[in-house]
Design an enzyme around this catalytic site. Structure first.
Site, PDB file in Angstrom:
ATOM      1  N   GLU A  26      38.140  30.995  37.306  1.00  0.00           N
ATOM      2  CA  GLU A  26      36.711  30.636  37.420  1.00  0.00           C
ATOM      3  C   GLU A  26      36.164  30.007  36.137  1.00  0.00           C
ATOM      4  OE1 GLU A  26      34.545  34.034  38.897  1.00  0.00           O
ATOM      5  OE2 GLU A  26      35.481  33.892  40.871  1.00  0.00           O
ATOM      6  N   GLU A  50      40.567  34.475  46.002  1.00  0.00           N
ATOM      7  CA  GLU A  50      39.574  35.546  46.028  1.00  0.00           C
ATOM      8  C   GLU A  50      38.718  35.350  47.261  1.00  0.00           C
ATOM      9  OE1 GLU A  50      37.241  36.611  42.592  1.00  0.00           O
ATOM     10  OE2 GLU A  50      38.843  36.019  41.198  1.00  0.00           O
TER      11      GLU A  50
END
Length: 499
Positions: A173, A292
């Site tokens: 991320e 995710e």
């Protein structure tokens, strides 16, 4: 009773079932590792300190690949802290979750845990606060057989055989301002490309995942993927997607249709990746690692005092307790990942134990299955062979967040001697009868039919009532004259195996 009609054509093949679709995620966050998978004082602990009751549940869950050790945690992680004699390992501050990390579980121990669960390791490297050389060092330690400084160190630490990790995440991320060392797409794309090129110089067979957007609501979504891939396309194999869903302001209808957003997310990332590939005149296709995904009540976490000024070891964080509705959504999201198996090569339910997880534990006490455990474990067990695209004629409803949504969604898989059909009913109040034309499959009997539903869509499994919500046999499922008929309760998830 509302009705839906579904046709299954054995020739409408999307792609083979990819076993990595049934992956999960273990991060050094909250109690996922400490008192989750690892609790040396627990009555079921083995010689490494791992809870064998949790191992048994992970096996039952059917998790195939586990992403490790983060997550946000990885952007401040020094992998060298987690190897060697445990008594010499340093205690560090984890800035991502404002906690203390003892490093009592590291790469070598975790790899042994994966052997117990029968899962493949997917390893993340720190590109937030570190870079190319530490990534190469970790690769050498993990994968080189022997005869180098770091491979011999692994052997001296008690692991003679290399871990042979194939899938590697290039950071986590990196577009998120919450991430230690976050950066622009241009800066990250260049760093990821250089790191990937160096890692593949060491081992050309590695499968590398470059960071996509942290979510489809990020302001740079789309542009981030394009820029990052323009730098790294030639060196990587996958781009990541991350998505979490929750019910907002009592809008259950929109929540139950969350899979429409996941489908949009996948479509957009694929179109962007293919656009870059066409610009480069490349014959290579970049696939998706949806590493995710889950239901996560993030708003409630942000409003809580879970993260405070204390520096604690393994505090209780993100321990969502899931409902029947949450389980139906998780089942539907997994169906969507199966339907996109042509380009979604890997996926990781985030996370595995205690932290927004299908498995919960109590220190010194039991482990139990959350509601979301069941659709994942049953799909992992039944899905095999090839994914086929159903033709669905069903009523629709209007949702506030996703527009028109079919009340019934479905996907099927077909193997040599069996088939499986997975269905959800998003209707809030009515049973819907589905008739499914299966003549193309050659199926002659119903092997099992299982439905997860409850009169209380907010019912949960807890320490006090660990079996409050369990799947039940759906006795309405019948197969006659090549037509499978089944009644689907409102807010339900169903799996049917055919022989």
């Amino acid at each position: 009773m509302p009705r839906a009609h579904i046709v299954l054509d054995k020739q409408a093949v999307i792609a083979p079932v990819r076993r990595r679709t049934f992956g999960s995620f273990v991060e050094h966050l909250g109690r996922c590792v400490y008192s989750g998978i690892y609790e040396p004082e627990h009555p079921t602990a083995n010689e490494d300190g791992f809870r064998m009751d949790v191992v048994e549940l992970v096996r039952e869950l059917g998790s195939t690949t586990v992403r490790y050790p983060g997550g946000n945690f990885v952007s401040g992680f020094r992998w060298e802290d987690s190897i060697g004699p445990r008594e010499r390992r340093p205690v560090r501050r984890d800035l991502a979750w404002h906690a203390l990390e003892s490093n009592q579980v590291g790469l070598d121990e975790f790899a042994r845990w994966l052997t117990l669960t029968g899962s493949e390791l997917m390893l993340a490297v720190n590109l937030g606060t570190r870079g190319i050389l530490p990534a190469l060092d970790l690769l050498e330690y993990a994968n080189h057989p022997s005869g180098t400084t770091l491979s011999d160190l692994r052997i001296a630490n008690g692991t003679p055989d290399p871990h042979n990790v194939r899938m590697w995440c290039l950071g986590n991320e990196m577009d998120g301002p919450w991430q230690a060392g976050f950066m622009t797409a241009d800066d990250y794309g260049k760093l990821a490309a250089r790191t990937a090129a160096a890692m593949k110089t060491a081992d050309s067979d590695l499968e590398l995942v470059v960071c996509g957007s942290s979510g489809s609501t990020m302001p740079t979504f789309g542009d981030w993927e394009r820029t990052v891939l323009e730098h790294s396309y030639d060196h990587v194999d996958y781009i990541s997607c991350h998505a979490y869903y929750q019910e907002h302001d009592g809008d259950l209808g929109s929540f139950l249709a969350s899979a429409l957003d996941m489908d949009y997310f996948i479509d957009t990332v694929i179109a962007t990746a293919d656009h870059v590939g066409h610009k480069k005149r490349s014959t290579k296709k970049i696939d998706i690692s949806f590493d995710e995904w889950n239901v996560w009540y993030l708003k409630e976490h942000q409003e809580s005092d879970e993260v405070n000024e204390e520096w604690r070891h393994a505090p209780r964080q993100l321990e969502d307790v899931y409902t029947v509705a949450d389980a139906v959504v998780v089942g539907n999201l997994l169906m969507t990942l199966l339907k996109r198996s042509d380009r979604v090569a890997s996926a990781s339910l985030a996370q595995l134990v205690n932290v927004i997880a299908p498995i919960m534990t109590e220190p010194g006490g039991p482990a139990w299955r959350q509601t979301t455990f069941h659709p994942f474990s049953i799909t992992s067990r039944l899905a095999a062979g090839e994914v086929i695209r159903p033709t669905i004629d069903a009523p629709t409803s209007t949702t506030a967040r996703h527009g028109e949504a079919a009340v019934i969604d479905a996907v099927a898989t077909v193997d040599e001697d069996r088939a499986a059909v997975f269905l959800v009913n998003r209707d809030l109040a009515q049973v819907t009868q589905a008739t499914i034309d299966v003549r193309s499959l050659g199926s002659t009997r119903v092997l099992e039919a299982i439905t997860l539903a409850d009169s209380d869509v907010y019912a949960k499994n807890t320490l006090a009532e660990p079996h409050r919500v369990v799947p039940a046999t759906n006795t309405s499922a019948t197969l006659s004259d090549h037509v499978l008929t089944v009644d689907l309760p409102p807010v339900s998830w169903t799996a049917i195996a055919l022989g």
